[in-house]
Design a protein around this motif. Structure first.
Motif, PDB file in Angstrom:
ATOM      1  N   SER A  26      11.485 -14.394 -41.627  1.00  0.00           N
ATOM      2  CA  SER A  26      12.239 -13.354 -40.926  1.00  0.00           C
ATOM      3  C   SER A  26      13.189 -13.961 -39.919  1.00  0.00           C
ATOM      4  N   PRO A  27      14.283 -13.255 -39.568  1.00  0.00           N
ATOM      5  CA  PRO A  27      15.227 -13.775 -38.579  1.00  0.00           C
ATOM      6  C   PRO A  27      14.604 -13.868 -37.206  1.00  0.00           C
ATOM      7  N   THR A  28      15.064 -14.804 -36.416  1.00  0.00           N
ATOM      8  CA  THR A  28      14.590 -14.955 -35.049  1.00  0.00           C
ATOM      9  C   THR A  28      15.508 -14.237 -34.096  1.00  0.00           C
ATOM     10  N   ILE A  29      15.059 -14.072 -32.862  1.00  0.00           N
ATOM     11  CA  ILE A  29      15.777 -13.290 -31.868  1.00  0.00           C
ATOM     12  C   ILE A  29      16.251 -14.200 -30.747  1.00  0.00           C
ATOM     13  N   PRO A  30      17.513 -14.101 -30.326  1.00  0.00           N
ATOM     14  CA  PRO A  30      17.985 -14.920 -29.200  1.00  0.00           C
ATOM     15  C   PRO A  30      17.147 -14.663 -27.956  1.00  0.00           C
ATOM     16  N   TYR A  88      16.932  -7.469 -38.005  1.00  0.00           N
ATOM     17  CA  TYR A  88      17.435  -8.386 -36.974  1.00  0.00           C
ATOM     18  C   TYR A  88      18.377  -7.663 -36.015  1.00  0.00           C
ATOM     19  N   LEU A  89      19.300  -6.881 -36.543  1.00  0.00           N
ATOM     20  CA  LEU A  89      20.246  -6.161 -35.693  1.00  0.00           C
ATOM     21  C   LEU A  89      19.528  -5.171 -34.794  1.00  0.00           C
ATOM     22  N   LYS A 115      23.813 -14.437 -37.345  1.00  0.00           N
ATOM     23  CA  LYS A 115      23.013 -15.134 -36.343  1.00  0.00           C
ATOM     24  C   LYS A 115      23.830 -16.200 -35.624  1.00  0.00           C
ATOM     25  N   SER A 116      24.666 -16.917 -36.348  1.00  0.00           N
ATOM     26  CA  SER A 116      25.494 -17.961 -35.737  1.00  0.00           C
ATOM     27  C   SER A 116      26.444 -17.367 -34.709  1.00  0.00           C
TER      28      SER A 116
END
Length: 341
Positions: A26-30, A88-89, A115-116
């Motif tokens: 899964s995507p990570t969070i800043p 993610y959003l 993400k970038s």
């Protein structure tokens, strides 16, 4: 300058526990969004402990998007990746459904690119709240590559001469700058503004994202068509660059008509004080003009419009029992200097 200051702000902790092997990572969070993330549709918590309790029952699918965005199509065989993108959003507090409705390119943009972009912008000291506001004003930011954003920061610093400490304020005020091409939009607009005599463009950076052909020239042509010379029209924009931002139909035309027909004043006053068009016709220009007509007074435009209401009323009381210089009198200009706002 900008690229050197960028640092990775993403957390290494997975969004889902490892036993959910049916889903890809899964995507990570800043980290800058920590504590500000809201539960996804109030069903999927963002904290790791809650995720370990049980598997969430609700997942975003292409069916939901099709219902909310009937005109959009989902890439084939991308259901899982698309779910991850929306999760993610939502995890960083962005309403993905509204974004997709207004900016369909979000559907085909890869999660890696999104993400970038988030990582780079948040690394430039923008807070989570500021970033969400920027995306709300300009959704295209999420689908713009970092390689296209970096030149914007460089351009603002090197060519527009915006101080490093002011770049964040400039972007917050006009996020659309980040999605503009330096060579096709920003630099040509800079050269045009400089060509008409606006030297400190760094004080009017919000104009850089505007099109010279589509926005600036029609307004210059409008003033020429109503009787101003090109030189005088250019002078007005040089004195008040924000004049480029006003609608011809909803602002310039009605205010010019009232100025000529109802107020009956000289066009030279507009050349000297183009800020006239920045004041509300119904709430400032008309009421004050009518009061002056009723009392037989005629103030210079700056005095008539820039003066605060309490001070304006006091001036009316002072003049009601005294004579006012005629516009043809030498004292007219003296009066303009005397009544500072």
């Amino acid at each position: 300058m900008a690229s050197a200051s960028a640092t990775t702000l993403f957390s290494s902790n997975p969004m889902f526990p490892s036993d959910y092997h049916s889903l890809s990572p899964s995507p990570t969070i800043p980290k800058s969004f920590t504590g500000l993330c809201k539960p996804f549709h109030s069903r999927v918590p963002t904290s790791i402990p809650c995720f370990r309790c049980r598997r969430p029952k609700f997942f975003v699918t292409a069916t939901v998007i099709k219902w909310r965005c009937p005109k959009q199509t989902i890439p084939p065989n991308s259901d899982t990746g698309f779910q991850k993108k929306l999760l993610y959003l939502e995890s960083i507090g962005i309403d993905s459904f509204s974004l997709i409705e207004n900016h369909p390119m979000l559907i085909t943009t890869s999660l890696t690119d999104i993400k970038s972009t988030v990582e780079y912008i948040t690394s430039m000291d923008f807070t989570a709240t500021e970033f969400r506001r920027m995306v709300g004003m300009c959704p295209e930011i999420l689908t713009t590559n970092v390689s296209d954003i970096i030149p914007v920061f460089t351009f603002l610093h090197d060519e527009v001469h915006v101080h490093c400490s002011d770049i964040k304020r400039v972007i917050n005020r006009r996020p659309r700058l980040l999605v503009c091409s330096v060579s096709k939009r920003l630099r040509p607009t800079l050269y045009f503004l400089q060509s008409i005599g606006i030297e400190e463009v760094n004080k009017h950076t919000d104009l850089l994202s505007c099109s010279v052909e589509e926005k600036f020239m029609p307004r210059v042509d409008y003033f020429e068509n109503i009787g101003f010379s090109r030189r005088d029209a250019t002078l007005m924009f040089r004195r008040f660059p924000q004049l480029f931002c006003y609608s011809i139909k909803n602002n310039l035309e009605p205010k010019y008509s009232y100025f000529v027909v109802e107020m009956g004043r000289d066009l030279k006053e507009l050349i000297e004080f183009p800020q006239y068009f920045s004041f509300s016709l119904e709430n400032r220009i008309k009421p004050r003009h009518k009061k002056c007509v009723e009392m037989g007074l005629c103030f210079p435009l700056p005095v008539l419009l820039k003066t605060k209401e309490v001070k304006f009323q006091s001036r009316l009381e002072v003049f009601v029992n005294s004579s006012t210089p005629l516009k043809t009198s030498p004292l007219w200009c003296a009066g303009s200097d005397f009544y500072q706002v």
